[in-house]
Motif scaffolding. Structure first.
Motif, PDB file in Angstrom:
ATOM      1  N   SER A 114      -1.239   1.980  26.398  1.00  0.00           N
ATOM      2  CA  SER A 114      -0.094   2.481  27.165  1.00  0.00           C
ATOM      3  C   SER A 114       0.987   3.038  26.246  1.00  0.00           C
ATOM      4  O   SER A 114       1.555   4.111  26.496  1.00  0.00           O
ATOM      5  N   GLN A 115       1.281   2.324  25.160  1.00  0.00           N
ATOM      6  CA  GLN A 115       2.313   2.783  24.224  1.00  0.00           C
ATOM      7  C   GLN A 115       1.881   4.054  23.498  1.00  0.00           C
ATOM      8  O   GLN A 115       2.685   4.968  23.281  1.00  0.00           O
ATOM      9  N   LEU A 116       0.627   4.142  23.131  1.00  0.00           N
ATOM     10  CA  LEU A 116       0.155   5.327  22.416  1.00  0.00           C
ATOM     11  C   LEU A 116       0.108   6.543  23.337  1.00  0.00           C
ATOM     12  O   LEU A 116       0.390   7.663  22.910  1.00  0.00           O
ATOM     13  N   ASP A 117      -0.234   6.324  24.605  1.00  0.00           N
ATOM     14  CA  ASP A 117      -0.163   7.431  25.569  1.00  0.00           C
ATOM     15  C   ASP A 117       1.270   7.903  25.731  1.00  0.00           C
ATOM     16  O   ASP A 117       1.534   9.110  25.877  1.00  0.00           O
ATOM     17  N   ARG A 118       2.202   6.960  25.717  1.00  0.00           N
ATOM     18  CA  ARG A 118       3.621   7.320  25.826  1.00  0.00           C
ATOM     19  C   ARG A 118       4.050   8.121  24.587  1.00  0.00           C
ATOM     20  O   ARG A 118       4.813   9.087  24.695  1.00  0.00           O
ATOM     21  N   ALA A 119       3.547   7.742  23.420  1.00  0.00           N
ATOM     22  CA  ALA A 119       3.874   8.480  22.193  1.00  0.00           C
ATOM     23  C   ALA A 119       3.391   9.921  22.285  1.00  0.00           C
ATOM     24  O   ALA A 119       4.101  10.862  21.926  1.00  0.00           O
TER      25      ALA A 119
END
Length: 920
Positions: A369-374
């Motif tokens: 989820s965090q990497l998709d947000r990045a």
């Protein structure tokens, strides 16, 4: 704060400029100029004041301010000739003369209004000029404008760049190619310009990055593409150009920061100076980077890039061969990554850092989820794709992982080695070993992980000699680190099958020693015990205790015991020490004596994970030194390797975590031991199957034969067999075969002892018990079993004492110890002690209830006898006296007669509903 004048307004909270109800993007310094003039509309604002406020003291020419004023006037519908809104006061400055409305009567301090420009101070500034169209078809000139717009939009995603908005550039005449004048008017450090042309159905985009200080070309390149999909061309070319431009600009910003004196650097300079060393994977360079990042935070505690880069350094330390404990490093990384996201939720590096931390913590959904947000924050930063690619690989999504890393490499044509290694891992996991090996030629500088993966791929292809050479290259870089548990622990695969597959390659290549050798014994090293007594002369007691424990553990033939008492292990991590000694477990402890009281702390460490598998504190008071040592040594040995001992339990856990078709005999023995301890019909049947499988794998496995014979005896004693004679014969055959294979088979002698005692051959049976105890004098299960058989065969006092010795051996005795003590006390007519022993059990079984019925009847307690009978029938409604007699035939005639007498007595005064015991 919202400022309104005529048909336009400015919102300082959202930094939005609106005219005629339409939101229009304007360059940040133009926005701040308008706000400052409107906020000070009651006076003339001098040029020097504006220069100070907008450029934070940087030295710029008057043309820079003139350019901002020109753009500002055009944005609000004014110009330098009419001056209806912004008036120029010669030799004094400028004044906003139109009416101004502010949604709050309180004036905001100018420094607050300029927070946005302050945040951008020191950041490189760039403008992308419209590309020059050189094609033959004038109708395609929109490509030049569209591509420049896409490049600008992609650059805007980088939070450390100040990018001049397209609206500002559109105010410039399309025919104006005076680059020096444009650079001064836009006040930027860099200009990106280029051309686009068509030829033979293809497009060629040529780009240059210019330094506006000397108009030196810092970078130039061209990109060719088919015209099949113009949108794809725009996306691919613009993202590649943006990524390359950022890399060159960051390199230049780093060099500029290095030229500054430390006292003159701002937070941005500190981060730029640190970035080059953040991912160096070098302890000294990382320390330098951290010092600069801490300096940045001292200047601006809420500067997200500084927190994000600090998080990166701790993530690397968690996976590297140096520095603090892995868990401590991950905790520090999380602290800074969480702050980075909190202080700037649009900073892609902040989300990359937090995603990396979550991956290290095995929180895979949160990491993704965090990497998709990045990536959403900046689809052009290859770092996010690199980390996400690795996450997808360790989650078993090999095809997605390779595509993700391909995207990263497209954004960074320098082809980061880490991305390529991830592609190798992805191909390895889907067993494309040849394809994985093809990637290695593109890796510029191999490192431990790349050599390790090369070794694994070669090993899986059967090219063992080449695999061993690659493994040796990895080991030559840092042998201790590879053999240290933290290295392999860093490969955080989600699926255990993938991890086993990776280990298989490492084992075959010789990179890691293969622990799964058939019949491999659990290994433990007994370390020096630390003397904590006030008297240093008491060291002899600590050393003697460790030696005593080592000697007792050595009696377990199913253990491999090493004496490491002479080794000074104070400065060595446990994982490293276990690797050096080649053992799975370490036993260590401390000893403290005060007067007659001794406190001893002992712990068992898993040498593969550094987890504490077991620990215990022993307090002893009085007695001789030797007695205390013997008591503790016996208790430790029994607690570690009895049938429910901690070391044996830890080995069972390790065995059950194996997911492989190739179970060895030892694995099945441990599984069988696990199931037999359920003492249920189903549990013993499963134990039989496990031991039979072990014997099938190794027909000469004495331990499996001995345990299978012992389970036959359990079936007989617990009444789970339909053919008692057959069970007894099977037990006799298997136990004798075990002893034939290995005369020192503890389980063989134990099972044969049970067989002989059941058949009434008492002296021969007790001799077999003694032989088993001679082989392993530290097995409380064996001691309790012998004690029970002594007690029920007339040697009551001797048997009960032996059972109590076995209970003292094990710090957490299983229920059946108390069950056997209750039977022994019953045989000795010690009914109160029998009731007390049965009450210590966590759960009463059918057999204990049978004894309790007889005991309460013999004690003339009809109400308790009836209550217990009711419980007994709830478990077995079809129970009969004949069945009780058959299932307890192993008892001596006297003890069995006493049991049946008690049951019959209970029948004489039982309630009508319980008469069925007699009727059956």
């Amino acid at each position: 704060m919202i400022y309104r004048s005529g048909n336009f307004s400015l919102d300082t909270q959202s930094f939005a400029f609106t005219r005629d109800g339409q939101s229009i993007a304007i360059e940040p310094q133009v926005f701040d100029l308008l706000v400052y003039l409107m906020d000070n509309c009651d006076r003339v604002v001098g040029r020097d004041e504006l220069l100070e406020q907008l450029w934070n003291g940087r030295i710029v020419t008057d043309n820079a301010l003139n350019g901002r004023l020109k753009i500002a006037r055009k944005a609000i519908g004014d110009d330098g000739r009419q001056q209806r809104i912004i008036k120029t006061v010669p030799r004094r400055g400028y004044q906003f003369i139109a009416d101004v409305e502010i949604d709050s009567p309180a004036k905001t301090e100018s420094s607050d209004l300029l927070t946005n420009s302050d945040a951008l101070s020191g950041k490189p500034s760039i403008a992308v000029l419209p590309l020059e169209y050189l094609g033959d078809d004038p109708g395609r000139d929109y490509l030049a404008s569209g591509l420049a717009q896409e490049i600008t939009a992609n650059l805007c995603r980088y939070r450390d760049l100040l990018v001049i908005n397209r609206e500002s550039i559109n105010l410039i005449s399309a025919d104006d190619r005076d680059l020096r004048r444009l650079a001064e008017e836009l006040d930027v450090e860099y200009l990106a310009c280029g051309t686009i042309r068509q030829f033979d159905g293809r497009l060629r985009v040529s780009m240059r990055l210019l330094n506006t200080g000397d108009f030196e070309a810092l970078w130039a390149d061209h990109f060719d593409s088919d015209q099949a999909d113009l949108f794809e061309i725009e996306d691919r070319v613009s993202s590649s150009i943006a990524s390359i431009l950022v890399q060159h600009i960051e390199d230049r910003a780093h060099r500029r920061a290095l030229r500054k004196r430390p006292e003159s650097m701002n937070a941005y300079d500190c981060v730029m100076r640190a970035k080059k060393n953040v991912d160096s994977w070098n302890a000294g360079l990382t320390a330098e980077a951290r010092e600069l990042l801490q300096q940045a935070l001292a200047l601006d505690p809420e500067y997200a890039p500084a927190h994000a880069n600090l998080a990166f350094t701790y993530c690397i330390e968690a996976e590297g061969p140096w520095g603090m404990d892995r868990d401590a490093a991950v905790a520090r990384a999380f602290e800074h990554a969480e702050k980075a996201v909190r202080f700037d939720e649009f900073d892609n590096d902040a989300h990359v850092a937090l995603g990396w931390v979550f991956q290290l913590q095995r929180k895979f959904e949160l990491a993704e989820s965090q990497l998709d947000r990045a990536i959403a924050c900046n689809p052009n930063t290859y770092g996010a794709y690199c980390v996400k690619g690795w996450l997808l690989a360790v989650c078993g999504r090999a095809a997605e992982a390779e595509q993700c890393e391909t995207n990263a490499i497209r954004l960074n044509p320098l082809a980061p080695d880490g991305c390529l290694v991830t592609i190798v891992v992805a191909r390895y996991l889907r067993r494309d070993y040849v394809g994985a090996l093809q990637v290695f030629s593109r890796i510029r500088e191999n490192f431990i992980d790349s050599f390790a993966m090369q070794a694994a791929c070669l090993a899986q292809l059967g090219r063992i000699r080449e695999a061993q050479e690659a493994a040796e290259k990895a080991l030559s870089q840092n042998r201790d680190y590879i053999r240290h548990g933290d290295w392999i622990r860093g490969w955080t695969f989600r699926n255990h099958e993938d991890f086993e597959h990776l280990l298989d390659g490492f084992y075959k290549s010789g990179l890691l020693p293969d622990p799964s050798v058939p019949s491999d014994k659990p290994s433990v090293a007994v370390l020096h015990f630390t003397n904590l007594s006030a008297d240093p002369e008491q060291q002899y007691f600590s050393d003697g205790l460790a030696a005593n424990i080592c000697a007792r553990l050595s009696r377990f033939r199913s253990l491999r015991v090493h004496s490491a008492i002479e080794i000074d292990a104070r400065d060595k991590p446990s994982l490293q020490l276990a690797a050096e000694l080649g053992v799975a477990y370490l036993l260590k402890g401390t000893v403290q004596r005060e007067g007659k009281r001794v406190r001893i702390f002992v712990e068992l460490l898993d040498g593969r994970s550094n987890e504490i598998a077991w620990s215990e504190t022993f307090d002893r008071e009085g007695g001789t030194v030797m007695d205390i040592q013997d008591d503790v040594a016996r208790a430790v040995a029994g607690s570690l390797w009895s049938s429910r001992g901690s070391l044996r339990a830890a080995e069972r856990v390790r065995t059950f975590r194996k997911i492989t078709e190739d179970f060895n005999a030892y694995d099945f023995i441990l599984k069988g031991q696990y199931h037999k301890e359920k003492y249920s019909a189903e549990g013993l049947a499963e134990a039989h199957r496990c031991f039979a499988r072990a014997i099938e794998l190794d027909s000469e496995c004495a331990e499996a034969l001995g345990w299978d014979a012992w389970v036959d005896i359990c079936d007989l004693v617990l009444g789970y067999t339909d053919d008692p004679e057959r069970s007894l014969a099977d037990a006799s055959e298997k136990s004798r075969r075990a002893i034939e294979i290995d005369p020192d088979s503890e389980m063989g002698h134990w099972a044969l002892a049970d067989v002989l005692v059941t058949k009434g051959e008492l002296e021969a049976g007790f001799a077999q018990y003694d032989k088993a105890i001679e082989i392993n004098p530290n097995n409380p299960d064996l001691i309790v079993t012998k004690g029970t058989n002594l007690a029920v065969n007339g040697r009551n006092a001797e048997g009960i004492a032996l059972i109590e010795e076995g209970i003292a051996f094990n710090r957490h005795p299983p229920d059946w110890y108390y069950w056997h003590k209750g039977i022994a006390c019953f045989a000795a007519n010690r009914y109160a002690d029998a009731i007390g022993a049965f009450s210590r059990m966590d759960e009463q079984n059918k057999d204990t209830l049978i004894y309790l019925v007889a005991i309460h009847a013999l004690l003339s307690n009809p109400s308790e006898a009836n209550k217990t009978l009711t419980q007994l029938f709830a478990i077995d409604p079809e129970l009969s006296i004949d069945e009780i007699a058959d299932s307890h035939a192993w008892l001596s005639a006297d003890t069995l007669g006493l049991l049946l007498e008690g049951i019959s007595l209970a029948m004489s005064f039982c309630e009508p509903e319980n008469l069925r015991l007699v009727e059956n």
